[in-house]
Enzyme design. Structure first.
Site, PDB file in Angstrom:
ATOM      1  N   ASP A 188      -5.806  -0.031   8.356  1.00  0.00           N
ATOM      2  CA  ASP A 188      -5.521  -0.040   6.922  1.00  0.00           C
ATOM      3  C   ASP A 188      -6.132  -1.227   6.193  1.00  0.00           C
ATOM      4  O   ASP A 188      -6.068  -1.292   4.963  1.00  0.00           O
ATOM      5  CB  ASP A 188      -3.999  -0.053   6.690  1.00  0.00           C
ATOM      6  N   LYS A 212       0.853  -1.191   0.000  1.00  0.00           N
ATOM      7  CA  LYS A 212       0.000   0.000   0.000  1.00  0.00           C
ATOM      8  C   LYS A 212       0.886   1.238   0.000  1.00  0.00           C
ATOM      9  O   LYS A 212       1.859   1.320   0.749  1.00  0.00           O
ATOM     10  CB  LYS A 212      -0.883   0.006   1.253  1.00  0.00           C
TER      11      LYS A 212
END
Length: 296
Positions: free
Chosen positions: A144, A17
């Site tokens: 996340d 990410k």
């Protein structure tokens, strides 16, 4: 629900990410920070497989396996257990995780691994990815994990629970560099120094990311990473790394991802990112250096 357990091995990539932007809008009364971040994903990452079976298990291997921490704390197992609490009769099995991403580097490796575990369990059990039980298990696993579940570029807000619709990005090629030391997220947010109730700004609209390339680059330039200054205060080497990245031929922008310590440089062409990776990799053998395309 009761699922039919297949004998085939299921496989998912857990991509890194990247926080292209990260704004800290304030600190809530409960101590959590209110964030806004444009997130995308790379073409490289960890690999997770699931062999259906009667018991939940996990094996970890790979180049960065030693950084993954105790097995009992792994987010893959946490995500699977949280989903099992919400889905009666959930079919499970043995996970095999090949770690390629550095830990503690702001790339969301553990979160992406957990999201990949949820996708695998969804496939095994015939659950659609928009099943609210998947979203709930993702958020309970970590801030996340929800944005990693679908793995598409979008703005995430709050503590990760509010996801804007996916956005289209221009072609982007990145050089990722991990300098060889982690930064603890808690320490970086502490160094930011916000007290409960403090505000630093307001959220933007869902359509704030321009569709045209020129407008997109302008948006990126104006929307930085608010955690860079406190991270550099804790680890000045992060500032040195960013300066090095900005000197690479063809670099359009260099920034820290998440709470660090991994930093990235963006390029218009894949060859420029690959050339920079070769240069820095040879000069700094202790660094983790990778060139990659970013999701659009």
């Amino acid at each position: 629900m009761t699922a039919t357990v297949a004998s085939d091995l299921l496989e998912e990539t857990a991509p890194a990410k990247i926080n292209l932007t990260l704004r800290v809008l304030g600190k809530r009364a409960d101590g959590y920070h209110e964030l806004e971040s444009l997130v995308t994903f790379t073409s490289l990452g960890d690999r997770l497989t699931l062999r259906p079976g009667p018991a939940l298990d996990l094996m970890v291997s790979g180049p960065t396996a030693a950084q993954a921490g105790p097995l009992g704390d792994n987010l893959v197992l946490k995500a699977a257990r949280l989903l099992a609490e919400r889905v009666p009769g959930l079919a499970l099995g043995a996970f095999d995780l090949v770690k390629r991403l550095p830990a503690g580097g702001g790339l969301g490796g553990g979160s992406s691994d957990a999201a990949a575990a949820l996708r695998l369990l969804a496939r095994l059990n015939g659950l659609p990815l928009d099943d609210p039980r998947l979203a709930e298990a993702a958020l309970k696993t970590g801030a996340d994990v929800p944005v990693c579940l679908a793995g598409r570029p979008r703005i995430m807000r709050g503590v990760g629970e509010r996801l804007a619709p996916p956005v289209a990005l221009p072609p982007l090629f990145a050089l990722l560099v991990g300098p060889g030391f982690p930064l603890a997220t808690r320490d970086v947010f502490t160094a930011l120094g916000l007290a409960p109730g403090d505000r630093r700004g307001e959220a933007t609209a869902d359509d704030a990311v321009p569709a045209d390339p020129d407008g997109f680059w302008e948006y990126l330039a104006e929307s930085g990473n608010d955690l860079e200054p406190p991270a550099i205060g804790l680890a000045p080497a992060v500032g040195d790394l960013l300066a090095t990245l900005r000197r690479q031929r063809g670099c359009r922008l260099a920034r820290m991802s998440g709470s660090g310590s991994t930093c990235f440089a963006l390029f218009d062409e894949p060859r420029a990112a690959a050339d920079a990776a070769l240069t820095l990799g040879s000069r700094h053998p202790g660094w983790w250096v990778q060139a990659t395309a970013l999701a659009r």
